[in-house]
Design a protein around this motif. Sequence first.
Motif, PDB file in Angstrom:
ATOM      1  N   ARG A 239       1.167  -1.113   0.012  1.00  0.00           N
ATOM      2  CA  ARG A 239      -0.068  -0.131   0.106  1.00  0.00           C
ATOM      3  C   ARG A 239       0.804   1.071  -0.019  1.00  0.00           C
ATOM      4  N   VAL A 240       0.443   2.164  -0.870  1.00  0.00           N
ATOM      5  CA  VAL A 240       1.032   3.369  -1.107  1.00  0.00           C
ATOM      6  C   VAL A 240       0.002   4.787  -1.132  1.00  0.00           C
ATOM      7  N   LEU A 241       0.717   5.902   0.172  1.00  0.00           N
ATOM      8  CA  LEU A 241      -0.115   6.557   0.068  1.00  0.00           C
ATOM      9  C   LEU A 241       0.193   7.852  -0.528  1.00  0.00           C
ATOM     10  N   VAL A 242      -0.450   8.495  -1.078  1.00  0.00           N
ATOM     11  CA  VAL A 242      -0.548   9.407  -2.391  1.00  0.00           C
ATOM     12  C   VAL A 242      -0.833  10.774  -1.857  1.00  0.00           C
ATOM     13  N   ARG A 243      -0.264  11.732  -1.811  1.00  0.00           N
ATOM     14  CA  ARG A 243      -1.225  13.022  -1.301  1.00  0.00           C
ATOM     15  C   ARG A 243      -1.627  13.554  -2.752  1.00  0.00           C
ATOM     16  N   GLY A 244      -2.794  14.799  -2.134  1.00  0.00           N
ATOM     17  CA  GLY A 244      -3.542  15.135  -3.354  1.00  0.00           C
ATOM     18  C   GLY A 244      -4.754  14.907  -3.196  1.00  0.00           C
ATOM     19  N   ARG A 245      -5.850  15.492  -3.713  1.00  0.00           N
ATOM     20  CA  ARG A 245      -6.928  16.139  -3.539  1.00  0.00           C
ATOM     21  C   ARG A 245      -7.821  15.464  -4.144  1.00  0.00           C
ATOM     22  N   ASP A 246      -7.305  15.261  -5.482  1.00  0.00           N
ATOM     23  CA  ASP A 246      -7.768  14.796  -7.314  1.00  0.00           C
ATOM     24  C   ASP A 246      -6.742  14.046  -7.446  1.00  0.00           C
ATOM     25  N   LEU A 247      -7.534  12.781  -7.344  1.00  0.00           N
ATOM     26  CA  LEU A 247      -6.484  11.697  -8.215  1.00  0.00           C
ATOM     27  C   LEU A 247      -7.331  10.670  -9.892  1.00  0.00           C
ATOM     28  N   GLY A 248      -6.918  11.349 -10.854  1.00  0.00           N
ATOM     29  CA  GLY A 248      -8.151  10.908 -11.632  1.00  0.00           C
ATOM     30  C   GLY A 248      -8.408   9.150 -11.732  1.00  0.00           C
ATOM     31  N   TRP A 249      -7.401   8.540 -11.269  1.00  0.00           N
ATOM     32  CA  TRP A 249      -7.841   7.145 -11.374  1.00  0.00           C
ATOM     33  C   TRP A 249      -9.026   6.869 -10.401  1.00  0.00           C
ATOM     34  N   ALA A 250      -9.187   7.902  -8.994  1.00  0.00           N
ATOM     35  CA  ALA A 250     -10.620   7.523  -7.982  1.00  0.00           C
ATOM     36  C   ALA A 250     -11.313   8.076  -8.823  1.00  0.00           C
ATOM     37  N   ARG A 251     -11.242   9.103  -9.554  1.00  0.00           N
ATOM     38  CA  ARG A 251     -12.401   9.803  -9.766  1.00  0.00           C
ATOM     39  C   ARG A 251     -12.499   8.982 -11.465  1.00  0.00           C
ATOM     40  N   ARG A 252     -12.068   8.149 -12.187  1.00  0.00           N
ATOM     41  CA  ARG A 252     -11.997   7.411 -13.321  1.00  0.00           C
ATOM     42  C   ARG A 252     -13.111   5.619 -12.957  1.00  0.00           C
ATOM     43  N   TYR A 253     -12.521   5.415 -11.592  1.00  0.00           N
ATOM     44  CA  TYR A 253     -12.719   3.982 -10.533  1.00  0.00           C
ATOM     45  C   TYR A 253     -13.159   4.143 -10.098  1.00  0.00           C
ATOM     46  N   PRO A 254     -14.796   5.122  -9.862  1.00  0.00           N
ATOM     47  CA  PRO A 254     -15.195   5.331  -8.292  1.00  0.00           C
ATOM     48  C   PRO A 254     -15.411   3.549  -7.433  1.00  0.00           C
ATOM     49  N   GLN A 255     -15.758   2.550  -8.021  1.00  0.00           N
ATOM     50  CA  GLN A 255     -16.455   1.311  -8.367  1.00  0.00           C
ATOM     51  C   GLN A 255     -14.873   0.981  -7.213  1.00  0.00           C
ATOM     52  N   LEU A 256     -14.082   1.404  -7.350  1.00  0.00           N
ATOM     53  CA  LEU A 256     -12.743   0.961  -6.385  1.00  0.00           C
ATOM     54  C   LEU A 256     -12.576   1.881  -5.127  1.00  0.00           C
TER      55      LEU A 256
END
Length: 342
Positions: A239-256
């Motif tokens: 597991r890796v923690l990345v800073r930032g409010r807006d992660l394209g991956w999280a927006r593209r894959y809300p199912q995950l």
Amino acid sequence: MKGLGVLCWGGLAGLALGACAAQDRPFGFPTANRALLESGGGPRFFVGTAGKPWTSGMYGYVRSEGLQFHEGIDIRYLERDSKGEPKDPIRAVADGVVVYVNAKPSLSNYGCYLILAHRVEGIEIYSLYAHLREVRPGLRPGAAVRAGETVGVMGRTANTRSVISKERAHLHLELCLRLTDQYAAWHRQRDPGQRNDHGDWNGQSLIGIDPAAVYRAQAAQGAGFSLLRLIQAQTEVCRVLVRGRDLGWARRYPQLVAANPAATREGVAGYELVLNPHGLPYRVIPRSAGELRGRGVMSVVSVVEAEASRPGWRKLVVRRGGVWQVSAAGERFFDLLRFKSP
Ligand SMILES: [Zn+2]
């Protein structure tokens, strides 16, 4: 259920149609070769690299003594023309849209290749067909294709020094998720002056899952098959923690994306990525500023030692002086995931 008869044209009874359709949904095979699903069919389905067993045509760390990754599967030809060249028609694995065509073999080790975008269970997923003789003339980005529609012809194209022999003719098939939709901008900033022949569709913008695992799960589970469940059932390596409010991956894959009340309450300040051996962030946990306190831009949360002790996995994190840290490869990878063009 209207489309099923078309997919399985030639079936005799409704029962046979149903069985066939369940196996082909949501993903059909890209060629007539279906030996993957027959017992002992591996050698007739996969093609190995030159001089190596057929298993080196499977997905995963199957090359160079398990150290080199193969991001897709190499599916053996069934048909040849009078010159011995492969001529299997290549079919779209699902309904979709053409997003990229590379018609110049000299520009890629994939040779002439095609990428289709699909939506399955709401998940954005891509199929990539490589080493083609040709993409169907007139097929351009933006064109809609139906599952089973012919999109090209199998070939042996590649820009590598060693050519693919007629005996090893195959389709290289990938099923991918998209790491970023801003690859070209990231590349310009990160590697200025270096060539990028494929724009936003550079291979590094996609991350492959195992197509054979998808076909086997479909065959075993029938109508109960779920792509989301298959993605969520990956093996955790770290597991890796990345800073930032807006992660394209999280927006593209809300199912995950998992629920986290703290982040919902206080606002999202970063994301904890749960990675499989190939680096697929198959689970994402939003984290609040409080939860990120004392952490850098990217930092290792945990490593599953039993998995990390295997030879074949993507070393996005490394142990230095007894402490797990993000590796140089990992820095590039997470930087790409975090990137937002200005
Ligand atoms: Zn391949």
